[in-house]
Motif scaffolding. Structure first.
Motif, PDB file in Angstrom:
ATOM      1  N   SER A  35       0.789  -1.080   0.072  1.00 30.37           N
ATOM      2  CA  SER A  35       0.121  -0.073   0.138  1.00 30.37           C
ATOM      3  C   SER A  35       0.919   1.197   0.047  1.00 30.37           C
ATOM      4  CB  SER A  35      -0.957   0.062   1.160  1.00 30.37           C
ATOM      5  OG  SER A  35      -2.128  -1.138   1.570  1.00 30.37           O
ATOM      6  N   ARG A  36       2.005   1.220   0.741  1.00 25.86           N
ATOM      7  CA  ARG A  36       2.878   2.320   0.617  1.00 25.86           C
ATOM      8  C   ARG A  36       3.724   2.639  -0.609  1.00 25.86           C
ATOM      9  NH1 ARG A  36       6.547   1.407   5.537  1.00 25.86           N
ATOM     10  NH2 ARG A  36       6.397  -0.581   4.907  1.00 25.86           N
ATOM     11  N   ILE A  37       3.772   1.557  -1.431  1.00 26.20           N
ATOM     12  CA  ILE A  37       4.811   1.771  -2.554  1.00 26.20           C
ATOM     13  C   ILE A  37       3.764   1.722  -3.990  1.00 26.20           C
ATOM     14  CG2 ILE A  37       6.859   0.802  -3.963  1.00 26.20           C
ATOM     15  CD1 ILE A  37       7.967  -0.166  -1.369  1.00 26.20           C
ATOM     16  N   LYS A  38       3.729   2.756  -4.458  1.00 27.55           N
ATOM     17  CA  LYS A  38       3.066   2.875  -5.895  1.00 27.55           C
ATOM     18  C   LYS A  38       3.899   3.519  -6.938  1.00 27.55           C
ATOM     19  CE  LYS A  38      -0.998   1.543  -3.909  1.00 27.55           C
ATOM     20  NZ  LYS A  38      -1.051   0.275  -4.052  1.00 27.55           N
ATOM     21  N   THR A  39       4.875   3.880  -6.786  1.00 23.72           N
ATOM     22  CA  THR A  39       5.908   4.625  -7.566  1.00 23.72           C
ATOM     23  C   THR A  39       7.479   4.471  -7.260  1.00 23.72           C
ATOM     24  OG1 THR A  39       5.841   6.843  -6.624  1.00 23.72           O
ATOM     25  CG2 THR A  39       3.922   6.630  -8.024  1.00 23.72           C
ATOM     26  N   ALA A  43       9.289   3.941  -3.544  1.00 24.40           N
ATOM     27  CA  ALA A  43      10.432   3.250  -3.196  1.00 24.40           C
ATOM     28  C   ALA A  43      11.826   3.889  -3.059  1.00 24.40           C
ATOM     29  CB  ALA A  43      10.646   2.145  -4.399  1.00 24.40           C
ATOM     30  N   VAL A  44      11.985   5.076  -3.556  1.00 24.18           N
ATOM     31  CA  VAL A  44      13.180   5.657  -3.336  1.00 24.18           C
ATOM     32  C   VAL A  44      12.953   6.247  -1.765  1.00 24.18           C
ATOM     33  CG1 VAL A  44      14.625   7.952  -3.765  1.00 24.18           C
ATOM     34  CG2 VAL A  44      14.002   6.255  -5.754  1.00 24.18           C
ATOM     35  N   ASP A  53      21.784   1.009  -4.793  1.00 21.03           N
ATOM     36  CA  ASP A  53      20.849   0.883  -5.868  1.00 21.03           C
ATOM     37  C   ASP A  53      19.972   2.065  -6.405  1.00 21.03           C
ATOM     38  OD1 ASP A  53      21.415  -1.902  -6.368  1.00 21.03           O
ATOM     39  OD2 ASP A  53      20.120  -2.542  -4.782  1.00 21.03           O
ATOM     40  N   VAL A  54      19.884   2.747  -5.320  1.00 20.71           N
ATOM     41  CA  VAL A  54      19.033   3.996  -5.611  1.00 20.71           C
ATOM     42  C   VAL A  54      20.188   5.042  -6.360  1.00 20.71           C
ATOM     43  CG1 VAL A  54      18.243   6.194  -4.594  1.00 20.71           C
ATOM     44  CG2 VAL A  54      17.204   3.952  -3.797  1.00 20.71           C
ATOM     45  N   LYS A  55      21.491   5.026  -5.737  1.00 21.72           N
ATOM     46  CA  LYS A  55      22.503   5.779  -6.289  1.00 21.72           C
ATOM     47  C   LYS A  55      22.791   5.552  -7.963  1.00 21.72           C
ATOM     48  CE  LYS A  55      25.390   6.864  -2.547  1.00 21.72           C
ATOM     49  NZ  LYS A  55      26.601   6.743  -1.783  1.00 21.72           N
ATOM     50  N   LYS A  74      14.843   0.694 -12.226  1.00 19.24           N
ATOM     51  CA  LYS A  74      13.603   0.964 -11.351  1.00 19.24           C
ATOM     52  C   LYS A  74      13.133  -0.260 -10.914  1.00 19.24           C
ATOM     53  CE  LYS A  74      12.034   5.300 -13.811  1.00 19.24           C
ATOM     54  NZ  LYS A  74      11.157   5.760 -14.789  1.00 19.24           N
ATOM     55  N   LEU A  75      12.977  -1.270 -11.718  1.00 18.34           N
ATOM     56  CA  LEU A  75      12.419  -2.409 -11.180  1.00 18.34           C
ATOM     57  C   LEU A  75      13.297  -3.057  -9.915  1.00 18.34           C
ATOM     58  CD1 LEU A  75      11.459  -4.613 -14.236  1.00 18.34           C
ATOM     59  CD2 LEU A  75       9.905  -3.566 -12.597  1.00 18.34           C
ATOM     60  N   ILE A  76      14.618  -2.814 -10.047  1.00 16.37           N
ATOM     61  CA  ILE A  76      15.454  -3.409  -8.975  1.00 16.37           C
ATOM     62  C   ILE A  76      15.086  -2.569  -7.488  1.00 16.37           C
ATOM     63  CG2 ILE A  76      18.067  -3.457  -8.234  1.00 16.37           C
ATOM     64  CD1 ILE A  76      18.877  -4.186 -11.098  1.00 16.37           C
ATOM     65  N   VAL A  77      15.265  -1.290  -7.882  1.00 17.24           N
ATOM     66  CA  VAL A  77      14.729  -0.445  -6.628  1.00 17.24           C
ATOM     67  C   VAL A  77      13.368  -0.715  -5.938  1.00 17.24           C
ATOM     68  CG1 VAL A  77      14.547   1.900  -5.825  1.00 17.24           C
ATOM     69  CG2 VAL A  77      16.440   1.554  -7.524  1.00 17.24           C
ATOM     70  N   ILE A  78      12.432  -0.872  -6.877  1.00 19.70           N
ATOM     71  CA  ILE A  78      11.073  -1.070  -6.374  1.00 19.70           C
ATOM     72  C   ILE A  78      10.987  -2.373  -5.785  1.00 19.70           C
ATOM     73  CG2 ILE A  78       8.640  -1.661  -6.990  1.00 19.70           C
ATOM     74  CD1 ILE A  78       9.023   0.547  -9.080  1.00 19.70           C
ATOM     75  N   THR A  79      11.588  -3.423  -6.084  1.00 22.15           N
ATOM     76  CA  THR A  79      11.532  -4.967  -5.647  1.00 22.15           C
ATOM     77  C   THR A  79      12.622  -5.022  -4.314  1.00 22.15           C
ATOM     78  OG1 THR A  79      11.767  -5.799  -7.740  1.00 22.15           O
ATOM     79  CG2 THR A  79      12.424  -7.044  -6.161  1.00 22.15           C
ATOM     80  N   LYS A  80      13.481  -4.095  -4.171  1.00 23.23           N
ATOM     81  CA  LYS A  80      14.353  -4.252  -3.075  1.00 23.23           C
ATOM     82  C   LYS A  80      13.577  -3.407  -1.864  1.00 23.23           C
ATOM     83  CE  LYS A  80      18.734  -2.858  -1.631  1.00 23.23           C
ATOM     84  NZ  LYS A  80      20.162  -2.244  -1.822  1.00 23.23           N
TER      85      LYS A  80
END
Length: 114
Positions: A35-39, A43-44, A53-55, A74-80
């Motif tokens: 519910s908290r991560i939509k974009t 995630a960042v 990974d954000v860097k 982006k998928l790596i950051v969101i998945t993490k």
């Protein structure tokens, strides 16, 4: 003893109650990670700007690359962020892990078949 009925607003819970002052303190209920991560920005925000990974994501984005490379990062950051610190142990065959698999040997046209 006097009683008062207070309706708790949705998304909040009672944090504390001071009997002497009669004060009730509310706090937001923790939300499910999904519910908290939509974009990507959500995630960042969860991982923080110092996450490696954000860097990498910021570096790739600053180059202006708009191909699959930026989308993969982006998928790596969101998945993490969604994993909340959990890292799969690829050496452990006892734990379940999921990944994409395509069997293209039966496809006469060379397209994906499911």
């Amino acid at each position: 003893m006097k009683k008062a009925k207070i309706e708790i607003q949705e998304g909040f819970e009672i944090e504390s109650f001071d009997k002497e002052k009669g004060e009730v303190t509310f706090t937001p209920k923790p939300m499910n990670i999904i519910s908290r991560i939509k974009t990507i920005d959500d995630a960042v925000k969860i991982l923080g700007d110092e996450d490696p990974d954000v860097k990498d994501y910021w570096k790739i984005e600053s180059t202006g690359i708009t191909s699959h490379v930026i989308w993969h990062q982006k998928l790596i950051v969101i998945t993490k962020a969604l994993n909340e610190g959990w890292v799969p142990d690829w050496e452990n065959g006892e734990s379940d892990k999921y990944f994409n698999w395509w069997n293209m040997s039966d496809s006469s046209s060379g397209r994906f078949s499911f």
